[in-house]
Design an enzyme around this catalytic site. Sequence first.
Site, PDB file in Angstrom:
ATOM      1  CB  CYS A 107       1.103   3.689  -5.091  1.00  0.00           C
ATOM      2  SG  CYS A 107       2.640   4.287  -4.377  1.00  0.00           S
ATOM      3  CB  CYS A 188       2.506   5.300  -1.426  1.00  0.00           C
ATOM      4  SG  CYS A 188       2.804   3.775  -2.334  1.00  0.00           S
TER       5      CYS A 188
END
Length: 290
Positions: A107, A188
């Site tokens: 992420c 993400c």
Amino acid sequence: MSRLLWRKSILALAGIILASGFGAAEAQRNLKAPKKRYTGPGTTPNLRNIIIGRCYHYMSLYPATGVKDCSGVWQELTDAVFRKEPCNITEEDYKKLAQVTAQTIPCDKSLLWSRTNDLVHRYTKATESFMTLEDTFLGFLFNGLTWCGKTASPGMNYNACPSWKECTNNSLSSFWKIASATFSQASCGTVHVMLNGSADGAITRKESMLRTVEIPSLNPNKVSEVKLWVIDDIQGQDRNSCNSESLLELQHYIEEHNLAYSCIDNYKPLTTLQCVENPNHPVCNLCSIR
Ligand code: APR
């Protein structure tokens, strides 16, 4: 033999001669008829060795990627294009290749880009804090290479491949579309995007991968924000910035995809990187850096 029969035989013979003449002429024409010649460069020589070499190189650079089946990767590429018409290759054909090269994207690391190919990759090399598609396993393997099949022997076309615009379902564009979509879907947290504020016209091409594939593939349930960096060339004009019309339009487009948006002009680390190659430029004076 009667006269009539004689005349008929002569006519038949003439017919045969004429027909075979035409047949030969037709065959001749077919031989001479120019085969469709694609306008892009042909398959990169030694493609197999390059891909397998890059595969082992990537594993040595990033051991966390785990062990990959490099021959299997080559096999999946071959299955997708070998002996096939290169304007008939869809994203579906590359699905297994995308599967065998799948990796986890941490992420907040994804960095998308448009019209900043050079700077963005200098930046990811310099910082190692971000990852572009070309830094992923799949992108790394195929970046800068060309390939396409052909139905006749030897099954790959080393002379010419369709260019991006020559046909919709071509072996290169379909590959980069699925590669872009896979990267975006796996992203993400905060996703960064590096854009060129000095480029002519709109901030991205209407048909750019960023716009047509990557933004629509981001998952709003996983992506907390899309953060744009609009960077001017150090010697270039300031044609677009966060508050210009083209950026506001892009903001609208991003928000339409249920994604949060923010934008920064001339993000300082990028200007600093540009200064490495232009140390004497006035904006590189440490007291004046923008
Ligand atoms: N026609 C010609 N070239 C294309 C096309 C196309 N339709 N689409 C992509 N390309 C190739 C060209 O080689 C071009 O230089 O991609 C390059 C980047 O094009 P840009 O307009 O600068 O950017 P964009 O189309 O948005 O693609 C960049 O896609 O590569 C991924 O993840 C990467 O975010 C990045 C985005």
